[in-house]
Design a protein around this motif. Sequence first.
Motif, PDB file in Angstrom:
ATOM      1  N   ALA A   7      40.823  32.235  75.085  1.00  0.00           N
ATOM      2  CA  ALA A   7      39.623  32.589  74.322  1.00  0.00           C
ATOM      3  C   ALA A   7      39.272  34.063  74.507  1.00  0.00           C
ATOM      4  O   ALA A   7      38.869  34.734  73.541  1.00  0.00           O
ATOM      5  CB  ALA A   7      38.456  31.702  74.742  1.00  0.00           C
ATOM      6  N   GLN A   8      39.441  34.585  75.704  1.00  0.00           N
ATOM      7  CA  GLN A   8      39.154  35.997  75.951  1.00  0.00           C
ATOM      8  C   GLN A   8      40.102  36.894  75.153  1.00  0.00           C
ATOM      9  O   GLN A   8      39.670  37.875  74.548  1.00  0.00           O
ATOM     10  CB  GLN A   8      39.268  36.316  77.438  1.00  0.00           C
ATOM     11  N   TYR A   9      41.391  36.574  75.161  1.00  0.00           N
ATOM     12  CA  TYR A   9      42.364  37.344  74.382  1.00  0.00           C
ATOM     13  C   TYR A   9      42.022  37.283  72.901  1.00  0.00           C
ATOM     14  O   TYR A   9      42.078  38.294  72.206  1.00  0.00           O
ATOM     15  CB  TYR A   9      43.781  36.786  74.591  1.00  0.00           C
ATOM     16  N   ALA A  10      41.674  36.092  72.425  1.00  0.00           N
ATOM     17  CA  ALA A  10      41.363  35.920  71.007  1.00  0.00           C
ATOM     18  C   ALA A  10      40.155  36.758  70.614  1.00  0.00           C
ATOM     19  O   ALA A  10      40.175  37.439  69.586  1.00  0.00           O
ATOM     20  CB  ALA A  10      41.118  34.442  70.696  1.00  0.00           C
ATOM     21  N   ARG A  11      39.095  36.726  71.424  1.00  0.00           N
ATOM     22  CA  ARG A  11      37.892  37.499  71.116  1.00  0.00           C
ATOM     23  C   ARG A  11      38.186  38.999  71.128  1.00  0.00           C
ATOM     24  O   ARG A  11      37.723  39.734  70.253  1.00  0.00           O
ATOM     25  CB  ARG A  11      36.775  37.169  72.106  1.00  0.00           C
ATOM     26  N   ALA A  12      38.962  39.438  72.117  1.00  0.00           N
ATOM     27  CA  ALA A  12      39.290  40.862  72.210  1.00  0.00           C
ATOM     28  C   ALA A  12      40.124  41.307  71.013  1.00  0.00           C
ATOM     29  O   ALA A  12      39.882  42.368  70.425  1.00  0.00           O
ATOM     30  CB  ALA A  12      40.034  41.147  73.510  1.00  0.00           C
ATOM     31  N   LEU A  13      41.102  40.498  70.642  1.00  0.00           N
ATOM     32  CA  LEU A  13      41.957  40.837  69.508  1.00  0.00           C
ATOM     33  C   LEU A  13      41.153  40.841  68.216  1.00  0.00           C
ATOM     34  O   LEU A  13      41.309  41.734  67.386  1.00  0.00           O
ATOM     35  CB  LEU A  13      43.118  39.834  69.429  1.00  0.00           C
ATOM     36  N   TYR A  14      40.261  39.876  68.063  1.00  0.00           N
ATOM     37  CA  TYR A  14      39.430  39.817  66.859  1.00  0.00           C
ATOM     38  C   TYR A  14      38.471  41.007  66.800  1.00  0.00           C
ATOM     39  O   TYR A  14      38.244  41.582  65.742  1.00  0.00           O
ATOM     40  CB  TYR A  14      38.664  38.495  66.797  1.00  0.00           C
ATOM     41  N   SER A  15      37.929  41.392  67.940  1.00  0.00           N
ATOM     42  CA  SER A  15      37.040  42.559  67.977  1.00  0.00           C
ATOM     43  C   SER A  15      37.788  43.832  67.597  1.00  0.00           C
ATOM     44  O   SER A  15      37.242  44.693  66.909  1.00  0.00           O
ATOM     45  CB  SER A  15      36.444  42.727  69.376  1.00  0.00           C
ATOM     46  N   ALA A  16      39.024  43.933  68.043  1.00  0.00           N
ATOM     47  CA  ALA A  16      39.815  45.142  67.784  1.00  0.00           C
ATOM     48  C   ALA A  16      40.385  45.190  66.375  1.00  0.00           C
ATOM     49  O   ALA A  16      40.479  46.259  65.772  1.00  0.00           O
ATOM     50  CB  ALA A  16      40.940  45.240  68.801  1.00  0.00           C
ATOM     51  N   HIS A  17      40.782  44.028  65.835  1.00  0.00           N
ATOM     52  CA  HIS A  17      41.526  44.006  64.573  1.00  0.00           C
ATOM     53  C   HIS A  17      40.826  43.284  63.430  1.00  0.00           C
ATOM     54  O   HIS A  17      41.348  43.262  62.314  1.00  0.00           O
ATOM     55  CB  HIS A  17      42.905  43.375  64.790  1.00  0.00           C
ATOM     56  N   GLY A  18      39.691  42.663  63.690  1.00  0.00           N
ATOM     57  CA  GLY A  18      38.971  41.954  62.636  1.00  0.00           C
ATOM     58  C   GLY A  18      39.821  40.861  62.012  1.00  0.00           C
ATOM     59  O   GLY A  18      40.506  40.116  62.718  1.00  0.00           O
ATOM     60  N   ASP A  19      39.801  40.806  60.690  1.00  0.00           N
ATOM     61  CA  ASP A  19      40.515  39.739  59.989  1.00  0.00           C
ATOM     62  C   ASP A  19      42.030  39.837  60.121  1.00  0.00           C
ATOM     63  O   ASP A  19      42.740  38.885  59.811  1.00  0.00           O
ATOM     64  CB  ASP A  19      40.129  39.719  58.513  1.00  0.00           C
ATOM     65  N   GLN A  20      42.537  40.968  60.592  1.00  0.00           N
ATOM     66  CA  GLN A  20      43.990  41.115  60.795  1.00  0.00           C
ATOM     67  C   GLN A  20      44.448  40.566  62.147  1.00  0.00           C
ATOM     68  O   GLN A  20      45.639  40.543  62.437  1.00  0.00           O
ATOM     69  CB  GLN A  20      44.381  42.592  60.687  1.00  0.00           C
ATOM     70  N   ALA A  21      43.504  40.124  62.973  1.00  0.00           N
ATOM     71  CA  ALA A  21      43.828  39.655  64.320  1.00  0.00           C
ATOM     72  C   ALA A  21      44.772  38.454  64.293  1.00  0.00           C
ATOM     73  O   ALA A  21      45.699  38.369  65.109  1.00  0.00           O
ATOM     74  CB  ALA A  21      42.556  39.296  65.079  1.00  0.00           C
ATOM     75  N   GLU A  22      44.558  37.540  63.377  1.00  0.00           N
ATOM     76  CA  GLU A  22      45.419  36.364  63.308  1.00  0.00           C
ATOM     77  C   GLU A  22      46.853  36.762  62.968  1.00  0.00           C
ATOM     78  O   GLU A  22      47.805  36.246  63.559  1.00  0.00           O
ATOM     79  CB  GLU A  22      44.886  35.359  62.287  1.00  0.00           C
ATOM     80  N   ALA A  23      47.017  37.698  62.047  1.00  0.00           N
ATOM     81  CA  ALA A  23      48.349  38.183  61.695  1.00  0.00           C
ATOM     82  C   ALA A  23      48.994  38.896  62.878  1.00  0.00           C
ATOM     83  O   ALA A  23      50.206  38.762  63.113  1.00  0.00           O
ATOM     84  CB  ALA A  23      48.274  39.112  60.493  1.00  0.00           C
ATOM     85  N   GLU A  24      48.203  39.630  63.634  1.00  0.00           N
ATOM     86  CA  GLU A  24      48.712  40.318  64.823  1.00  0.00           C
ATOM     87  C   GLU A  24      49.222  39.310  65.857  1.00  0.00           C
ATOM     88  O   GLU A  24      50.300  39.472  66.433  1.00  0.00           O
ATOM     89  CB  GLU A  24      47.601  41.180  65.424  1.00  0.00           C
ATOM     90  N   ALA A  25      48.447  38.248  66.077  1.00  0.00           N
ATOM     91  CA  ALA A  25      48.861  37.206  67.023  1.00  0.00           C
ATOM     92  C   ALA A  25      50.128  36.504  66.530  1.00  0.00           C
ATOM     93  O   ALA A  25      51.026  36.186  67.321  1.00  0.00           O
ATOM     94  CB  ALA A  25      47.734  36.196  67.233  1.00  0.00           C
ATOM     95  N   ALA A  26      50.218  36.268  65.226  1.00  0.00           N
ATOM     96  CA  ALA A  26      51.412  35.634  64.658  1.00  0.00           C
ATOM     97  C   ALA A  26      52.644  36.512  64.861  1.00  0.00           C
ATOM     98  O   ALA A  26      53.731  36.017  65.186  1.00  0.00           O
ATOM     99  CB  ALA A  26      51.200  35.342  63.178  1.00  0.00           C
ATOM    100  N   GLN A  27      52.472  37.812  64.696  1.00  0.00           N
ATOM    101  CA  GLN A  27      53.583  38.747  64.902  1.00  0.00           C
ATOM    102  C   GLN A  27      54.040  38.724  66.362  1.00  0.00           C
ATOM    103  O   GLN A  27      55.243  38.677  66.643  1.00  0.00           O
ATOM    104  CB  GLN A  27      53.161  40.168  64.503  1.00  0.00           C
ATOM    105  N   LYS A  28      53.088  38.737  67.286  1.00  0.00           N
ATOM    106  CA  LYS A  28      53.430  38.679  68.713  1.00  0.00           C
ATOM    107  C   LYS A  28      54.164  37.376  69.031  1.00  0.00           C
ATOM    108  O   LYS A  28      55.117  37.368  69.806  1.00  0.00           O
ATOM    109  CB  LYS A  28      52.173  38.779  69.569  1.00  0.00           C
ATOM    110  N   MET A  29      53.709  36.278  68.414  1.00  0.00           N
ATOM    111  CA  MET A  29      54.345  34.986  68.628  1.00  0.00           C
ATOM    112  C   MET A  29      55.803  35.029  68.162  1.00  0.00           C
ATOM    113  O   MET A  29      56.708  34.587  68.876  1.00  0.00           O
ATOM    114  CB  MET A  29      53.579  33.892  67.879  1.00  0.00           C
ATOM    115  N   ARG A  30      56.049  35.593  66.971  1.00  0.00           N
ATOM    116  CA  ARG A  30      57.418  35.693  66.449  1.00  0.00           C
ATOM    117  C   ARG A  30      58.294  36.568  67.342  1.00  0.00           C
ATOM    118  O   ARG A  30      59.454  36.235  67.601  1.00  0.00           O
ATOM    119  CB  ARG A  30      57.399  36.249  65.027  1.00  0.00           C
TER     120      ARG A  30
END
Length: 60
Positions: A7-30
């Motif tokens: 949850a902390q990583y998700a909040r930080a990523l969302y704060s930094a990237h806004g609506d692009q955060a989910e795509a950023e996490a998907a890229q890291k996952m790939r």
Amino acid sequence: MDALKTAQYARALYSAHGDQAEAEAAQKMRECKDAGNMQQARDWQAVRQSIRQIRGPNQG
């Protein structure tokens, strides 16, 4: 990764990237999957799902 850290990583990523955060996490996952780091890929998938919850349902 435990749920609190996810949850902390998700909040930080969302704060930094806004609506692009989910795509950023998907890229890291790939990237992790491609490198054979399946545990890290699962962690990023959990972060991605947490970001999805933060964003809420899609507005149509």
